[in-house]
Motif scaffolding. Structure first.
Motif, mmCIF file in Angstrom:
data_model
loop_
_atom_site.group_PDB
_atom_site.id
_atom_site.type_symbol
_atom_site.label_atom_id
_atom_site.label_comp_id
_atom_site.label_asym_id
_atom_site.label_seq_id
_atom_site.Cartn_x
_atom_site.Cartn_y
_atom_site.Cartn_z
ATOM 1 N N GLU A 173 1.039 -1.199 -0.099
ATOM 2 C CA GLU A 173 -0.016 -0.116 -0.044
ATOM 3 C C GLU A 173 0.888 1.289 0.097
ATOM 4 N N THR A 174 0.527 2.144 -0.808
ATOM 5 C CA THR A 174 1.516 3.288 -0.929
ATOM 6 C C THR A 174 0.659 4.639 -0.151
ATOM 7 N N GLU A 175 1.130 5.467 -0.065
ATOM 8 C CA GLU A 175 0.314 6.762 0.644
ATOM 9 C C GLU A 175 -0.315 7.464 -0.316
ATOM 10 N N GLU A 176 -0.318 7.212 -1.609
ATOM 11 C CA GLU A 176 -1.284 7.696 -2.490
ATOM 12 C C GLU A 176 -2.561 6.876 -2.284
ATOM 13 N N ASP A 177 -2.706 5.740 -1.839
ATOM 14 C CA ASP A 177 -4.090 5.179 -1.918
ATOM 15 C C ASP A 177 -4.944 5.834 -1.282
ATOM 16 N N LEU A 178 -6.327 5.939 -1.724
ATOM 17 C CA LEU A 178 -7.293 6.580 -1.351
ATOM 18 C C LEU A 178 -7.898 6.157 0.077
ATOM 19 N N LEU A 179 -7.517 6.439 1.077
ATOM 20 C CA LEU A 179 -8.216 5.746 2.552
ATOM 21 C C LEU A 179 -9.866 6.181 2.355
ATOM 22 N N SER A 180 -10.344 5.049 2.930
ATOM 23 C CA SER A 180 -11.945 5.280 3.493
ATOM 24 C C SER A 180 -11.627 6.163 4.568
ATOM 25 N N CYS A 181 -12.884 6.922 4.820
ATOM 26 C CA CYS A 181 -12.764 7.819 5.917
ATOM 27 C C CYS A 181 -14.245 7.779 6.505
ATOM 28 N N LEU A 182 -14.269 7.526 7.945
ATOM 29 C CA LEU A 182 -15.560 7.564 8.560
ATOM 30 C C LEU A 182 -15.614 9.078 9.280
ATOM 31 N N GLN A 183 -16.762 9.613 9.030
ATOM 32 C CA GLN A 183 -17.027 11.173 9.332
ATOM 33 C C GLN A 183 -17.882 10.574 10.463
ATOM 34 N N ILE A 184 -17.890 10.886 11.821
ATOM 35 C CA ILE A 184 -18.587 10.544 12.990
ATOM 36 C C ILE A 184 -18.851 11.957 13.749
ATOM 37 N N LYS A 185 -20.114 12.213 13.604
ATOM 38 C CA LYS A 185 -20.582 13.669 14.279
ATOM 39 C C LYS A 185 -21.516 13.204 15.362
ATOM 40 N N PHE A 186 -21.153 13.850 16.488
ATOM 41 C CA PHE A 186 -21.760 13.511 17.653
ATOM 42 C C PHE A 186 -22.832 14.593 18.188
ATOM 43 N N TYR A 187 -23.833 14.383 18.712
ATOM 44 C CA TYR A 187 -24.729 15.092 19.496
ATOM 45 C C TYR A 187 -25.361 14.597 20.744
ATOM 46 N N HIS A 188 -25.165 15.229 21.818
ATOM 47 C CA HIS A 188 -25.829 15.079 23.194
ATOM 48 C C HIS A 188 -26.525 16.477 23.610
ATOM 49 N N GLU B 203 -9.918 3.108 -1.341
ATOM 50 C CA GLU B 203 -9.562 1.610 -2.099
ATOM 51 C C GLU B 203 -8.289 1.091 -1.131
ATOM 52 N N ALA B 204 -7.861 1.881 -0.058
ATOM 53 C CA ALA B 204 -6.854 1.468 0.714
ATOM 54 C C ALA B 204 -7.163 0.116 1.565
ATOM 55 N N LYS B 205 -6.165 -0.876 1.631
ATOM 56 C CA LYS B 205 -6.688 -2.064 2.137
ATOM 57 C C LYS B 205 -6.213 -2.254 3.784
ATOM 58 N N ALA B 206 -5.115 -1.591 4.139
ATOM 59 C CA ALA B 206 -4.784 -1.893 5.630
ATOM 60 C C ALA B 206 -5.056 -0.828 6.435
ATOM 61 N N SER B 207 -5.539 0.318 6.267
ATOM 62 C CA SER B 207 -6.156 1.264 7.067
ATOM 63 C C SER B 207 -7.059 2.201 6.456
ATOM 64 N N PHE B 208 -7.719 3.068 7.491
ATOM 65 C CA PHE B 208 -8.753 3.753 7.166
ATOM 66 C C PHE B 208 -8.549 5.110 8.058
ATOM 67 N N GLU B 209 -9.586 6.331 7.936
ATOM 68 C CA GLU B 209 -9.247 7.466 8.575
ATOM 69 C C GLU B 209 -10.692 7.783 9.306
ATOM 70 N N VAL B 210 -10.832 8.335 10.410
ATOM 71 C CA VAL B 210 -11.814 8.691 11.271
ATOM 72 C C VAL B 210 -11.632 10.264 11.504
ATOM 73 N N GLU B 211 -12.870 10.951 11.566
ATOM 74 C CA GLU B 211 -12.875 12.444 11.545
ATOM 75 C C GLU B 211 -14.007 12.643 12.581
ATOM 76 N N PHE B 212 -13.740 13.431 13.537
ATOM 77 C CA PHE B 212 -14.874 13.566 14.579
ATOM 78 C C PHE B 212 -15.362 15.014 14.458
ATOM 79 N N GLU B 213 -16.735 15.439 14.728
ATOM 80 C CA GLU B 213 -17.216 16.643 14.714
ATOM 81 C C GLU B 213 -18.005 16.521 15.706
ATOM 82 N N VAL B 214 -18.739 17.746 16.199
ATOM 83 C CA VAL B 214 -19.855 17.961 17.257
ATOM 84 C C VAL B 214 -20.834 18.671 16.581
ATOM 85 N N LEU B 215 -22.204 18.088 16.514
ATOM 86 C CA LEU B 215 -23.128 18.944 15.801
ATOM 87 C C LEU B 215 -23.936 19.601 16.818
#
Length: 195
Positions: free
Chosen positions: A8-23, A134-146
């Motif tokens: 896997e190279t750094e150019e591979d497009l990583l999947s990303c989970l955008q996780i938006k919280f509310y309480h 399409e990256a196979k070994a890793s993914f990203e997560v991004e957090f936000e508060v709504l």
């Protein structure tokens, strides 16, 4: 094929989970004090992503005594028919209820996560949006508060919310106030009108 072509190279497009919280009581922001808000975190796809109160056993923690020590986990997986990284969600709480788009999950039950999911536990609402990659070994997560609950915009996932029918308010306004207050009236078709 040499090794450099299969890695896997750094150019591979990583999947990303955008996780938006509310309480409802999130104004103090202390609930999310241990989350890396506003930045992307890169995670290994072979380790589950755990949320809960316990910072030792969870990947990301919520500072809230009402959250279970281990609340939920997200697992990455792939299928032979798709290049995308997909995810399942599992309820890790024995005492807390978890729902995904209105579907309740009991303890240790899991379900596939759609591209956009409303996850609820306790008073928390999490809107999870998956950006494919399409990256196979890793993914990203991004957090936000709504600022507002995501269920307002996604009411179609709420089984308790039913569509409101048009009551013909213009027609009702012609009636006296005491009749408008009683709401719609039903008629029995079997009754005969006598003049």
């Amino acid at each position: 094929m040499n090794v450099s072509q299969t890695m896997e190279t750094e150019e591979d497009l990583l999947s990303c989970l955008q996780i938006k919280f509310y309480h409802p009581q999130q104004s103090c922001r202390a609930l999310y004090g241990l989350l890396p808000l506003g930045s992307r975190s890169r995670l290994s796809a072979d380790d589950p992503l755990r949320f809960g109160r316990d910072a030792q056993s969870c990947t990301f923690s919520l500072v809230d005594p009402r959250v279970s020590r281990k609340q939920l986990a997200l697992f990455a997986y792939r299928t032979p028919h798709s290049p995308d990284m997909l995810f399942t969600i599992q309820n890790l709480s024995q005492r807390g209820r978890l729902s995904v788009n209105g579907q309740a999950l009991g303890y240790l039950e899991r379900t596939d996560l759609p591209d956009k999911a409303l996850v609820r536990f306790g008073e928390y609402e999490m809107l999870i949006i998956r950006e494919s990659g399409e990256a196979k070994a890793s993914f990203e997560v991004e957090f936000e508060v709504l600022a507002v609950p995501p269920s307002r915009e996604m009411c179609m996932y709420e089984p308790s919310v039913t569509p409101v029918m048009d009551t013909g308010s213009r027609v009702m306004n012609r009636f006296p106030v005491h009749l408008r207050a009683t709401g719609p009236l039903e008629t029995d078709e079997t009754l005969m009108c006598h003049s």
